[in-house]
Design an enzyme around this catalytic site. Structure first.
Site, PDB file in Angstrom:
ATOM      1  CG  ASN A  82      -4.175  -2.562   6.759  1.00  0.00           C
ATOM      2  OD1 ASN A  82      -3.919  -2.185   5.616  1.00  0.00           O
ATOM      3  ND2 ASN A  82      -5.288  -3.201   7.063  1.00  0.00           N
ATOM      4  CD  GLU A  94      -8.332  -9.715  -4.056  1.00  0.00           C
ATOM      5  OE1 GLU A  94      -7.161 -10.030  -3.716  1.00  0.00           O
ATOM      6  OE2 GLU A  94      -9.200  -9.376  -3.244  1.00  0.00           O
ATOM      7  CE1 TYR A 153      -9.373  -3.297   0.008  1.00  0.00           C
ATOM      8  CE2 TYR A 153      -8.741  -1.141  -0.812  1.00  0.00           C
ATOM      9  CZ  TYR A 153      -8.412  -2.335  -0.198  1.00  0.00           C
ATOM     10  OH  TYR A 153      -7.114  -2.553   0.222  1.00  0.00           O
ATOM     11  CG  HIS A 198      -5.196  -6.372  -0.823  1.00  0.00           C
ATOM     12  ND1 HIS A 198      -6.464  -6.467  -0.302  1.00  0.00           N
ATOM     13  CD2 HIS A 198      -5.116  -7.297  -1.810  1.00  0.00           C
ATOM     14  CE1 HIS A 198      -7.130  -7.410  -0.971  1.00  0.00           C
ATOM     15  NE2 HIS A 198      -6.331  -7.928  -1.887  1.00  0.00           N
ATOM     16  CE  LYS A 244      -4.027  -2.145   2.214  1.00  0.00           C
ATOM     17  NZ  LYS A 244      -5.068  -1.981   3.265  1.00  0.00           N
TER      18      LYS A 244
HETATM   19  P1  IDP Z   1      -8.093  -7.137   4.795  1.00  0.00           P
HETATM   20  O1  IDP Z   1      -7.250  -6.080   4.110  1.00  0.00           O
HETATM   21  O2  IDP Z   1      -7.428  -7.644   6.044  1.00  0.00           O
HETATM   22  O3  IDP Z   1      -8.531  -8.246   3.862  1.00  0.00           O
HETATM   23  P2  IDP Z   1     -10.807  -6.038   4.620  1.00  0.00           P
HETATM   24  O4  IDP Z   1     -11.893  -6.219   5.626  1.00  0.00           O
HETATM   25  O5  IDP Z   1     -10.946  -6.705   3.295  1.00  0.00           O
HETATM   26  O6  IDP Z   1      -9.420  -6.418   5.338  1.00  0.00           O
HETATM   27  O7  IDP Z   1     -10.654  -4.466   4.408  1.00  0.00           O
HETATM   28  C1  IDP Z   1      -9.889  -3.959   3.338  1.00  0.00           C
HETATM   29  C2  IDP Z   1      -9.137  -2.746   3.825  1.00  0.00           C
HETATM   30  O8  IDP Z   1     -10.047  -1.743   4.249  1.00  0.00           O
HETATM   31  C3  IDP Z   1      -8.251  -2.984   5.051  1.00  0.00           C
HETATM   32  O9  IDP Z   1      -7.001  -3.562   4.741  1.00  0.00           O
HETATM   33  C4  IDP Z   1      -8.109  -1.579   5.584  1.00  0.00           C
HETATM   34  O10 IDP Z   1      -7.170  -0.821   4.846  1.00  0.00           O
HETATM   35  C5  IDP Z   1      -9.511  -1.033   5.339  1.00  0.00           C
HETATM   36  N1  IDP Z   1     -10.380  -1.220   6.518  1.00  0.00           N
HETATM   37  C6  IDP Z   1     -11.010  -2.355   6.897  1.00  0.00           C
HETATM   38  N2  IDP Z   1     -11.721  -2.167   8.027  1.00  0.00           N
HETATM   39  C7  IDP Z   1     -11.511  -0.873   8.386  1.00  0.00           C
HETATM   40  C8  IDP Z   1     -11.963  -0.056   9.480  1.00  0.00           C
HETATM   41  O11 IDP Z   1     -12.699  -0.498  10.371  1.00  0.00           O
HETATM   42  N3  IDP Z   1     -11.522   1.236   9.495  1.00  0.00           N
HETATM   43  C9  IDP Z   1     -10.703   1.756   8.527  1.00  0.00           C
HETATM   44  N4  IDP Z   1     -10.265   1.042   7.486  1.00  0.00           N
HETATM   45  C10 IDP Z   1     -10.656  -0.263   7.417  1.00  0.00           C
HETATM   46 MG    MG Z   2      -9.852  -8.146   2.310  1.00  0.00          MG
END
Ligand code: IDP
Ligand code: MG
Length: 153
Positions: free
Chosen positions: A112, A126, A49, A115, A9
């Site tokens: 974080n 993807e 997303y 991805h 990212k």
């Molecule tokens: P993942 O990346 O661990 O698969 P997902 O639920 O698919 O998690 O969410 C995609 C991305 O959306 C996350 O990596 C993060 O950057 C963002 N995200 C997910 N949940 C939250 C939240 O509660 N607050 C802010 N950003 C979030």
């Molecule tokens: Mg995800």
């Protein structure tokens, strides 16, 4: 062998963690089979997303993913989808276990670092979203017999 998508990212790039994160996947034994650096757009993020489109944080997530280029990687290996997912750690990085990428390098639910595809089915979808067939490099890994048992290759 499975293939999975990793997106390094914008925060990973800006914080100078690209080499560190790629190095972890290399050292684990995964094989890099495709890689490119791109600037993501609203159009592709709305699809990528889509499962989060109704969330209040979605605009911030989209802005964060466009804040700088990303690096798209396809990693190949035995059980690669789950291995890579486990190496990334929990989405909410403040809760991610130390030793995982998110647990070592991030604090945020949004920012974080990586991805990672969450299932083999989604990995295929993807990868097709970001790569075409000619992006993949076919090369021999001479150390495979030191990494895997015959039934794992
Ligand atoms: P993942 O990346 O661990 O698969 P997902 O639920 O698919 O998690 O969410 C995609 C991305 O959306 C996350 O990596 C993060 O950057 C963002 N995200 C997910 N949940 C939250 C939240 O509660 N607050 C802010 N950003 C979030
Ligand atoms: Mg995800």
């Amino acid at each position: 062998m499975e293939r999975t998508l990793v997106i390094l990212k914008p925060g990973c790039l800006q914080r100078g963690l690209v080499g560190e994160v790629i190095s972890r996947f290399e050292k684990r034994g995964l094989k890099l089979v495709a890689m490119k650096m791109v600037q993501l757009t609203d159009e592709i993020l709305d699809v990528h997303y889509a499962h989060l489109k109704e969330k209040p944080f979605f605009p911030w997530l989209r802005d964060g993913m466009k804040a700088a280029p990303v690096i798209l990687c396809c990693w190949e290996g035995y059980s690669a989808v789950q291995v890579v997912r486990d190496m990334a750690g929990a989405t909410r990085a403040s809760k991610a276990v130390p030793g995982t990428i998110r647990g070592d390098f991030s604090m945020s639910a949004q920012e974080n670092i990586v991805h990672t595809s969450d299932s083999l089915e989604n990995a295929t979808i993807e990868l097709d979203r970001f790569f075409v067939e000619s992006d993949y490099c076919d090369y021999i890994s001479p150390l495979d017999s030191y990494k895997y048992a015959p039934d794992e290759m």
